[in-house]
Design a protein around this motif. Sequence first.
Motif, PDB file in Angstrom:
ATOM      1  N   TYR A  56       0.862  -1.186   0.000  1.00 35.33           N
ATOM      2  CA  TYR A  56       0.000   0.000   0.000  1.00 35.33           C
ATOM      3  C   TYR A  56       0.901   1.239   0.000  1.00 35.33           C
ATOM      4  CZ  TYR A  56      -2.738  -3.845   1.924  1.00 35.33           C
ATOM      5  OH  TYR A  56      -3.307  -5.078   2.157  1.00 35.33           O
ATOM      6  N   GLU A  57       0.857   1.984  -1.095  1.00 40.86           N
ATOM      7  CA  GLU A  57       1.903   2.991  -1.334  1.00 40.86           C
ATOM      8  C   GLU A  57       1.455   4.420  -1.081  1.00 40.86           C
ATOM      9  OE1 GLU A  57       4.936   4.513  -4.896  1.00 40.86           O
ATOM     10  OE2 GLU A  57       3.602   2.802  -5.243  1.00 40.86           O
ATOM     11  N   ILE A  58       2.313   5.128  -0.342  1.00 43.52           N
ATOM     12  CA  ILE A  58       2.264   6.588  -0.298  1.00 43.52           C
ATOM     13  C   ILE A  58       3.316   7.084  -1.277  1.00 43.52           C
ATOM     14  CG2 ILE A  58       2.687   8.651   1.086  1.00 43.52           C
ATOM     15  CD1 ILE A  58       0.067   7.283   1.770  1.00 43.52           C
ATOM     16  N   GLN A  59       2.872   7.871  -2.230  1.00 41.10           N
ATOM     17  CA  GLN A  59       3.747   8.326  -3.305  1.00 41.10           C
ATOM     18  C   GLN A  59       4.711   9.403  -2.830  1.00 41.10           C
ATOM     19  OE1 GLN A  59       4.781   7.637  -6.168  1.00 41.10           O
ATOM     20  NE2 GLN A  59       4.428   9.177  -7.741  1.00 41.10           N
TER      21      GLN A  59
ATOM     22  N   CYS B 234       3.250  13.907  -4.551  1.00 43.05           N
ATOM     23  CA  CYS B 234       3.865  13.581  -3.266  1.00 43.05           C
ATOM     24  C   CYS B 234       2.843  13.642  -2.131  1.00 43.05           C
ATOM     25  CB  CYS B 234       5.015  14.543  -2.983  1.00 43.05           C
ATOM     26  SG  CYS B 234       6.188  13.920  -1.762  1.00 43.05           S
ATOM     27  N   GLY B 235       2.776  12.545  -1.382  1.00 40.42           N
ATOM     28  CA  GLY B 235       1.802  12.448  -0.309  1.00 40.42           C
ATOM     29  C   GLY B 235       0.507  11.793  -0.724  1.00 40.42           C
TER      30      GLY B 235
ATOM     31  N   VAL C 124      -1.684  15.385   5.044  1.00 39.89           N
ATOM     32  CA  VAL C 124      -1.964  15.162   3.616  1.00 39.89           C
ATOM     33  C   VAL C 124      -2.948  14.020   3.374  1.00 39.89           C
ATOM     34  CG1 VAL C 124       0.171  16.185   2.738  1.00 39.89           C
ATOM     35  CG2 VAL C 124       0.153  13.766   3.400  1.00 39.89           C
ATOM     36  N   GLN C 125      -3.135  13.112   4.359  1.00 38.09           N
ATOM     37  CA  GLN C 125      -4.128  12.049   4.259  1.00 38.09           C
ATOM     38  C   GLN C 125      -4.711  11.797   5.641  1.00 38.09           C
ATOM     39  OE1 GLN C 125      -5.060  10.759   1.402  1.00 38.09           O
ATOM     40  NE2 GLN C 125      -3.333  11.166   0.045  1.00 38.09           N
ATOM     41  N   ARG C 126      -6.030  11.538   5.683  1.00 37.66           N
ATOM     42  CA  ARG C 126      -6.655  11.166   6.953  1.00 37.66           C
ATOM     43  C   ARG C 126      -7.693  10.080   6.718  1.00 37.66           C
ATOM     44  NH1 ARG C 126      -7.121  12.690  12.018  1.00 37.66           N
ATOM     45  NH2 ARG C 126      -6.162  14.749  11.824  1.00 37.66           N
ATOM     46  N   ASP C 127      -7.535   8.966   7.413  1.00 37.62           N
ATOM     47  CA  ASP C 127      -8.486   7.857   7.426  1.00 37.62           C
ATOM     48  C   ASP C 127      -8.918   7.462   6.012  1.00 37.62           C
ATOM     49  OD1 ASP C 127      -9.916   5.841   8.618  1.00 37.62           O
ATOM     50  OD2 ASP C 127     -11.686   7.085   8.974  1.00 37.62           O
TER      51      ASP C 127
END
Length: 271
Positions: free
Chosen positions: A141-144, A159-160, A227-230
């Motif tokens: 599972y990738e975060i770019q 990014c993110g 930058v990301q939540r749930d």
Amino acid sequence: MMNALPTPLMAICLALVVSTATAADPRSTDADAREVQKVAAATTSEKAAASEWVTIIGKEGASGVTGLGGNLVECQGVKIADDASHLKTIPGVGVVAASRKFAYGDDNNLNSVEHFADCEVVLEFVLGEGCNSGVKLQGRYEIQLYDSWGKEALSGVECGGVYPHWVSAKRGIKYIDEGVAPLRNASKKPGEWQTLRIVFQAPRFNSEGKKVENARFLKVTLNGELVQRDVEVDSPTGNTTDPLPEVEKGPLYLQMDHGAVAFRNVRVKPL
């Protein structure tokens, strides 16, 4: 005039006096004991907190990875090259770098020795101009990570972002969804060190091995900005035609075959 006591006897007498005085004031003894216990508990707590983190790449080197491919360099630091898409390495340890883009393949990527389920990941990275990388939880599972400096239009490939799913096409790949764009552009310039923090929840399985809950990126910050939540991830990102099976635990995967990138201070805390 009383004769002076011999030195050893004098020391014994003084010790008895101090002991008697302390016993006469039990409140002082209790307070001292509580203070000692408090300091000891704090020290133990600090040591326990420190020991919870698993070092993948630290000041002593890349002790937590399965191996370094021939194109990767362990060094003390990096700086942007005259060709800004490349990185120059500084001899030493504490950083793992790919100085430029190499052929795609696992030999040019990093996997942690230890496998993780729910976890928190903290790391620092630097990218060359126009370069691409990624951090994959459980190798799936990738975060770019991308040179997104100054970009206004954001998608899952910036990014993110949570990386999209794709299929092979005649020319490269074809995205079949957009992934999940970062909430904001928090990227720094190429050649500058950046900090990524991820709180990840692994997929859940029942006693028969059937998945009953998807993986989630609970919180992702880039350079201190959310930058990301749930974000729920229903399957491994990337190639949908040949995905890896989902598992309870997997390695931390650092992508280093898509361009100039370096990592340092990479740590994981199981949750």
